[in-house]
Design a protein around this motif. Structure first.
Motif, PDB file in Angstrom:
ATOM      1  N   ILE A 268       4.471   6.830   0.027  1.00 19.71           N
ATOM      2  CA  ILE A 268       3.611   5.751  -0.472  1.00 19.71           C
ATOM      3  C   ILE A 268       3.142   6.063  -1.893  1.00 19.71           C
ATOM      4  CG2 ILE A 268       1.343   4.658  -0.195  1.00 19.71           C
ATOM      5  CD1 ILE A 268       1.817   4.777   2.843  1.00 19.71           C
ATOM      6  N   ALA A 283      -4.470  -2.751  -4.388  1.00 16.73           N
ATOM      7  CA  ALA A 283      -3.523  -2.844  -3.267  1.00 16.73           C
ATOM      8  C   ALA A 283      -4.085  -2.163  -2.030  1.00 16.73           C
ATOM      9  CB  ALA A 283      -2.187  -2.203  -3.664  1.00 16.73           C
ATOM     10  N   GLY A 284      -4.759  -1.044  -2.235  1.00 17.38           N
ATOM     11  CA  GLY A 284      -5.329  -0.300  -1.114  1.00 17.38           C
ATOM     12  C   GLY A 284      -6.381  -1.085  -0.358  1.00 17.38           C
ATOM     13  N   ILE A 286      -6.674  -4.307  -0.141  1.00 14.75           N
ATOM     14  CA  ILE A 286      -6.019  -5.410   0.582  1.00 14.75           C
ATOM     15  C   ILE A 286      -5.382  -4.890   1.864  1.00 14.75           C
ATOM     16  CG2 ILE A 286      -4.106  -7.059   0.490  1.00 14.75           C
ATOM     17  CD1 ILE A 286      -4.726  -7.416  -2.487  1.00 14.75           C
ATOM     18  N   LEU A 287      -4.723  -3.730   1.779  1.00  8.23           N
ATOM     19  CA  LEU A 287      -4.109  -3.140   2.971  1.00  8.23           C
ATOM     20  C   LEU A 287      -5.166  -2.768   4.007  1.00  8.23           C
ATOM     21  CD1 LEU A 287      -1.424  -0.924   1.210  1.00  8.23           C
ATOM     22  CD2 LEU A 287      -0.984  -2.881   2.702  1.00  8.23           C
ATOM     23  N   LEU A 290      -6.077  -6.076   5.673  1.00  6.57           N
ATOM     24  CA  LEU A 290      -5.037  -6.547   6.590  1.00  6.57           C
ATOM     25  C   LEU A 290      -5.002  -5.716   7.860  1.00  6.57           C
ATOM     26  CD1 LEU A 290      -2.105  -7.218   4.074  1.00  6.57           C
ATOM     27  CD2 LEU A 290      -3.466  -8.929   5.310  1.00  6.57           C
ATOM     28  N   GLY A 291      -5.173  -4.394   7.718  1.00  6.49           N
ATOM     29  CA  GLY A 291      -5.180  -3.524   8.888  1.00  6.49           C
ATOM     30  C   GLY A 291      -6.332  -3.837   9.819  1.00  6.49           C
ATOM     31  N   SER A 307      -0.936  -2.472  12.538  1.00  4.45           N
ATOM     32  CA  SER A 307      -2.224  -2.604  11.847  1.00  4.45           C
ATOM     33  C   SER A 307      -2.714  -1.248  11.368  1.00  4.45           C
ATOM     34  CB  SER A 307      -3.254  -3.243  12.785  1.00  4.45           C
ATOM     35  OG  SER A 307      -2.829  -4.520  13.208  1.00  4.45           O
ATOM     36  N   LEU A 310      -0.881  -0.212   8.190  1.00  6.56           N
ATOM     37  CA  LEU A 310      -1.445  -0.871   7.008  1.00  6.56           C
ATOM     38  C   LEU A 310      -2.786  -0.243   6.629  1.00  6.56           C
ATOM     39  CD1 LEU A 310      -0.681  -4.590   7.955  1.00  6.56           C
ATOM     40  CD2 LEU A 310       0.553  -3.165   6.304  1.00  6.56           C
ATOM     41  N   ALA A 313      -2.165   3.155   5.057  1.00  7.01           N
ATOM     42  CA  ALA A 313      -1.645   3.016   3.695  1.00  7.01           C
ATOM     43  C   ALA A 313      -2.788   2.729   2.718  1.00  7.01           C
ATOM     44  CB  ALA A 313      -0.597   1.909   3.635  1.00  7.01           C
ATOM     45  N   GLY A 314      -3.728   1.867   3.131  1.00  2.38           N
ATOM     46  CA  GLY A 314      -4.894   1.596   2.298  1.00  2.38           C
ATOM     47  C   GLY A 314      -5.743   2.839   2.101  1.00  2.38           C
TER      48      GLY A 314
END
Length: 410
Positions: A268, A283-284, A286-287, A290-291, A307, A310, A313-314
């Motif tokens: 990543i 971006a983090g 947002i992830l 979403l998660g 989930s 995601l 990743a954030g």
């Protein structure tokens, strides 16, 4: 830059990374079980146990600035040695304490040691690492944090951390050994971690004034309050939400978080290296959002695992890139203070955990979609603050470049 060059860190950087692994393993060998230990072994009631556990986070959040500022004035290595030595005695204290007031004091000191050591160690990493290798060094540090966090509880559980004081003494031994290693650094690298300190030393109050006036850092800090709050739901809101229905599902998710970090952290970060730090932070968040939203959509394992991926990743983007960004915007002689002030982001942990509990109580456990949509929305609320910070940072660099060009022409 190939892998060998990326991992060509200064010996002090490797020492901090290895010490991070040791200290986190020792920390998580005991602290996740401290509440159980206090209740079952020492007979402390749940309310008092909760207060004892909370005092560490409170002290750590509001004292981290002073710990970081202290390292700017006295030198990173000296401050790290003193905090690590005291930390070892704190764990000895946990092993022999019997009085409630003693546990309050010990866990307050536990938070104090953490608030002094962590910003000093991160500032030292920056002091000895060139700009183009800082993502790699903080990447390695975060990997060490999670590896220690994965191994520590397993060792603690096998030693009966919730039932006897032996693991506390083992952790104390680890901390004392690391303190001796830091003492060795003091003599071998006594000038490292003190760049410009003597020439540009300022008072703690002046450090606070400078940081408060840094608008880029201010936007970054506000955004990080939201993402740190988002991360807190893993241990609080999500555990309550799933724990009432399927404890095994939550256990799978909790373990998968660590597994995903260990497996996907480096890919990543490699993917995001072509983007700016604040773009990665946007971006983090947002992830993260979403998660969190995904956790409320379904309790099926595949959806929950997606989930969690995601969410993880954030976490990777926000927490690693956040450390690197501070190194980019902080003046050399105030790095410790900046890293310490960043500890205020953990205000988001307490506030978000409280909000999650309120939503569960008021809306009910059957309203997961609404609850986690709200929590996910709050995580994404970091986006405009990171965006404002990005705009200001870009303007600041443009002004600096223009001034430099004008000076070179003249």
């Amino acid at each position: 830059m190939n892998l060998k060059q990326k991992l060509n860190f200064h010996p002090l950087a490797w020492g901090v990374i290895f010490g991070t692994f040791l200290s986190r393993a020792g920390f998580f060998m005991n602290l996740p079980f401290l509440g159980i230990y206090l209740y079952e072994v020492k007979g402390v009631d749940p309310a008092t146990t909760g207060a004892i556990l909370a005092v560490s986070f409170f002290v750590s959040t509001f004292m981290s600035f002073f710990g970081g500022a202290l390292s700017d004035k006295l030198g990173r290595i000296s401050v790290m040695f003193a905090s690590m030595l005291l930390w070892g005695f704190v764990f000895v204290g946990f092993a022999i304490a019997d009085q409630i007031v003693t546990f309050f004091l010990l866990n307050a000191l536990n938070g104090l040691c953490r608030s002094v050591f962590e910003p000093s160690a991160r500032a030292l990493l920056v002091d000895v690492t060139p700009d183009d290798n800082r993502i790699a060094v903080f990447n390695a540090r975060y990997y060490a944090i999670n590896l220690g966090g994965a191994i520590g509880p397993l060792v603690g559980l096998s030693l009966g951390a919730s039932k006897n004081p032996l693991p506390f003494l083992i952790s104390a031994g680890i901390y004392f050994i690391y303190a001796l290693i830091i003492l060795y650094w003091h003599f071998k690298y006594k000038n490292k971690g003190q760049q410009e300190n003597n020439l540009n030393a300022v008072s703690v109050i002046e450090s606070l004034r400078i940081i408060a006036g840094d608008k880029v850092f201010r936007y970054f800090l506000i955004g990080n309050i939201f993402v740190t709050g988002a991360y807190s739901h893993l241990d609080t809101t999500l555990s309550q939400y799933l724990g009432t229905v399927d404890v095994s599902a939550y256990s799978v998710l909790f373990i998968s978080n660590t597994v995903f970090i260990l497996l996907f952290q480096f890919p990543i970060m490699k993917l995001m290296k072509k983007y700016s730090y604040l773009t990665a932070l946007k971006a983090g968040c947002i992830l993260f959002g979403l998660g969190l939203f995904g956790f409320g959509l379904s309790k099926s394992i595949p959806v929950l695992l997606l989930s969690m991926f995601l969410f993880t990743a954030g976490e990777i983007l926000c927490f690693i890139i956040g450390d690197v960004l501070i190194s980019d915007i902080a003046p050399n002689h105030l790095r410790g203070a900046y890293y310490g002030a960043a500890g205020l982001q953990f205000i988001g942990q307490g506030g978000s955990a409280w909000l999650g509990g309120i939503l569960l109580s008021s809306l009910g456990f059957g309203q997961g979609v609404i609850i986690f949509a709200i929590l996910g929305g709050l995580a994404v609320s970091a986006f405009p603050f990171f965006k404002f910070g990005e705009i200001l940072l870009t303007k600041k660099k443009e002004i600096f470049t223009a001034d430099a060009d004008e000076y070179s022409v003249s």
